[in-house]
Design a protein around this motif. Structure first.
Motif, PDB file in Angstrom:
ATOM      1  N   GLN A   1      49.033  44.082  45.930  1.00 39.40           N
ATOM      2  CA  GLN A   1      48.624  43.288  44.644  1.00 39.40           C
ATOM      3  C   GLN A   1      47.833  42.137  45.235  1.00 39.40           C
ATOM      4  O   GLN A   1      47.275  41.101  44.267  1.00 39.40           O
TER       5      GLN A   1
ATOM      6  N   ARG B   1      43.364  44.576  46.257  1.00 36.74           N
ATOM      7  CA  ARG B   1      43.983  45.643  45.392  1.00 36.74           C
ATOM      8  C   ARG B   1      42.974  46.379  44.496  1.00 36.74           C
ATOM      9  O   ARG B   1      43.190  47.635  44.346  1.00 36.74           O
ATOM     10  N   ASP B   2      41.674  45.951  44.358  1.00 34.99           N
ATOM     11  CA  ASP B   2      40.759  46.929  43.451  1.00 34.99           C
ATOM     12  C   ASP B   2      39.577  47.354  44.184  1.00 34.99           C
ATOM     13  O   ASP B   2      38.458  47.732  43.825  1.00 34.99           O
TER      14      ASP B   2
ATOM     15  N   ASP C   1      47.153  33.342  31.417  1.00 29.79           N
ATOM     16  CA  ASP C   1      46.631  34.014  32.666  1.00 29.79           C
ATOM     17  C   ASP C   1      45.260  33.454  33.063  1.00 29.79           C
ATOM     18  O   ASP C   1      45.121  33.474  34.460  1.00 29.79           O
TER      19      ASP C   1
ATOM     20  N   PRO D   1      46.568  37.036  38.337  1.00 27.56           N
ATOM     21  CA  PRO D   1      46.981  37.937  37.211  1.00 27.56           C
ATOM     22  C   PRO D   1      46.166  39.136  37.258  1.00 27.56           C
ATOM     23  O   PRO D   1      44.796  39.117  37.450  1.00 27.56           O
ATOM     24  N   ARG D   2      46.884  40.273  36.885  1.00 25.73           N
ATOM     25  CA  ARG D   2      46.011  41.708  37.006  1.00 25.73           C
ATOM     26  C   ARG D   2      44.864  41.495  36.116  1.00 25.73           C
ATOM     27  O   ARG D   2      43.656  42.282  36.657  1.00 25.73           O
ATOM     28  N   GLN D   3      44.706  41.038  34.988  1.00 25.90           N
ATOM     29  CA  GLN D   3      43.494  40.696  34.315  1.00 25.90           C
ATOM     30  C   GLN D   3      42.478  40.014  35.229  1.00 25.90           C
ATOM     31  O   GLN D   3      42.183  40.545  36.196  1.00 25.90           O
TER      32      GLN D   3
ATOM     33  N   SER E   1      40.091  39.539  37.348  1.00 29.83           N
ATOM     34  CA  SER E   1      40.145  39.925  38.758  1.00 29.83           C
ATOM     35  C   SER E   1      39.536  38.860  39.708  1.00 29.83           C
ATOM     36  O   SER E   1      39.022  37.935  39.438  1.00 29.83           O
ATOM     37  N   TYR E   2      39.520  39.510  40.837  1.00 31.73           N
ATOM     38  CA  TYR E   2      39.010  38.306  41.938  1.00 31.73           C
ATOM     39  C   TYR E   2      37.625  38.281  41.965  1.00 31.73           C
ATOM     40  O   TYR E   2      37.007  37.516  42.802  1.00 31.73           O
TER      41      TYR E   2
END
Lengths: 195, 195
Positions: free
Chosen positions: A168, A172-173, B45, B109-111, B113-114
């Motif tokens: 997480q 994570r990506d 988010d 949040p998953r959307q 991204s980093y």
DNA sequence: AGGTAATGTGGACGGTGTCCACTAAGTGTG
DNA sequence: CACACTTAGTGGACACCGTCCACATTACCT
């Protein structure tokens, strides 16, 4: 019914993490009105807490399952190393394949504490399994007894940190190959640290 | 205004973690109607994502602050070791003293991204700081160059795992002395792993 | 048979994220 | 100067959530 709600909560957690275990949805799955849950749980957090320990138990079960597949007499240095490796591998595999349950296992609400689940040397708990593996490594002469005391915490931390960062966290990506490489780096790092 | 909402979100996150950064409350702090936030963020988010990067930046800032207090020429083996130790210490200290911000920094949040925040060798990022410290250890002859490649991941994992397990994880309500002991075990474990 | 505890129901309240239509400013162009 | 146009904030509504209250049902024990 209580068990049904927990089971429903586990399924919600499996596909969506701790945030997804919402009381009303769990009662909907069981086919009952939302308030019925309050006959079995003080509040949503207590339901979540039960789901969390269920998730933690599933992690421990997967670990023991993978662990018992490692053959070799107790005290055999090579077998002991492989058993420690299996523990780390199973932990990371669970985090990768069941991200929702893994996150849930460690998302116990602040109230409803962990009790003594991980206290002492309880087997059938991730920490308990790790401890017996480390004891075997000492017994097999792989790990210096002087270094044994407390070493379960750094080792647990490496594995858990890797699971968190790649699952997480910020990594994570990353592409899948890179994630595998990082997992492998983690496991060999632990192995190198034993000598 | 945008900045104000983020600042409000950071304060909420500081005392309550990512879950506490609730859009309506942030707008309330700024003194505006909830919907006004939607002129600046697509949804809650996205606001949370901004708060997360702010938290991560604060972690990096605290780390560099502690890091610059370590004197010693670059290339000095002892100074290099102390700098690596300072990195780990600062990370753990931040997790202990700002649990809300620490949790938020890793709750993107998953959307949203980093992006590339931690990509490559960006300094002023925890991973970037760790990498330059490890490079200095190689330069100083402490760390075998052959072991350098990828070693930042296991090391980051140990520190992060310790922070997670002792902060929000199963070890969180251990007595304070025990927590300090675990942190210390983690740091010496890393130090031992360099040789 | 009747009181009692357990279990589920129905309705309500406050809180949250979010959508829609609307209004009040500022701004640049004819 | 007037007018169209973007921008920022408002007001009201909706669906969803956790939770509280009073009520109905059921089962059990004396």
């Amino acid at each position: 019914m209580r068990a049904g709600l927990i089971a429903a909560g586990v399924e919600l957690a499996r596909s969506g993490g701790p945030e997804a275990v919402v009381l009303r949805e769990a009662t909907r799955i069981v086919g009952v009105v939302p308030n019925a849950a309050y006959r079995h749980f003080a509040d949503r957090d207590q339901l979540l807490a039960e789901v969390c320990t269920a998730a933690m138990n599933e992690l421990a079960d997967r670990m023991t399952a993978d662990l018992t597949r490692i053959r070799g007499k107790r005290g055999n240095p090579d077998a002991a190393r492989r058993r420690l490796g299996a523990i780390g591998s199973a932990y990371l595999k669970f985090a990768r394949k069941e991200p929702g349950l893994f996150a849930t296992a460690f998302a116990v609400p602040r109230q409803h504490s962990y009790a003594d689940r991980d206290g002492a040397s309880n087997r059938s708990t991730p920490l308990g399994l790790l401890r017996t593996a480390l004891d075997e490594l000492v017994e097999a002469g792989v790990l210096d007894p002087q270094r044994r005391d407390g070493i379960e915490y750094p080792i647990w931390s490496i594995v858990h940190g890797t699971a968190e960062l790649t699952g997480q966290g910020p990594l994570r990506d990353a592409p899948d190959a890179e994630l595998r490489r990082i997992e492998s780096l983690t496991l060999t790092f632990i192995s190198n640290s034993l000598t």
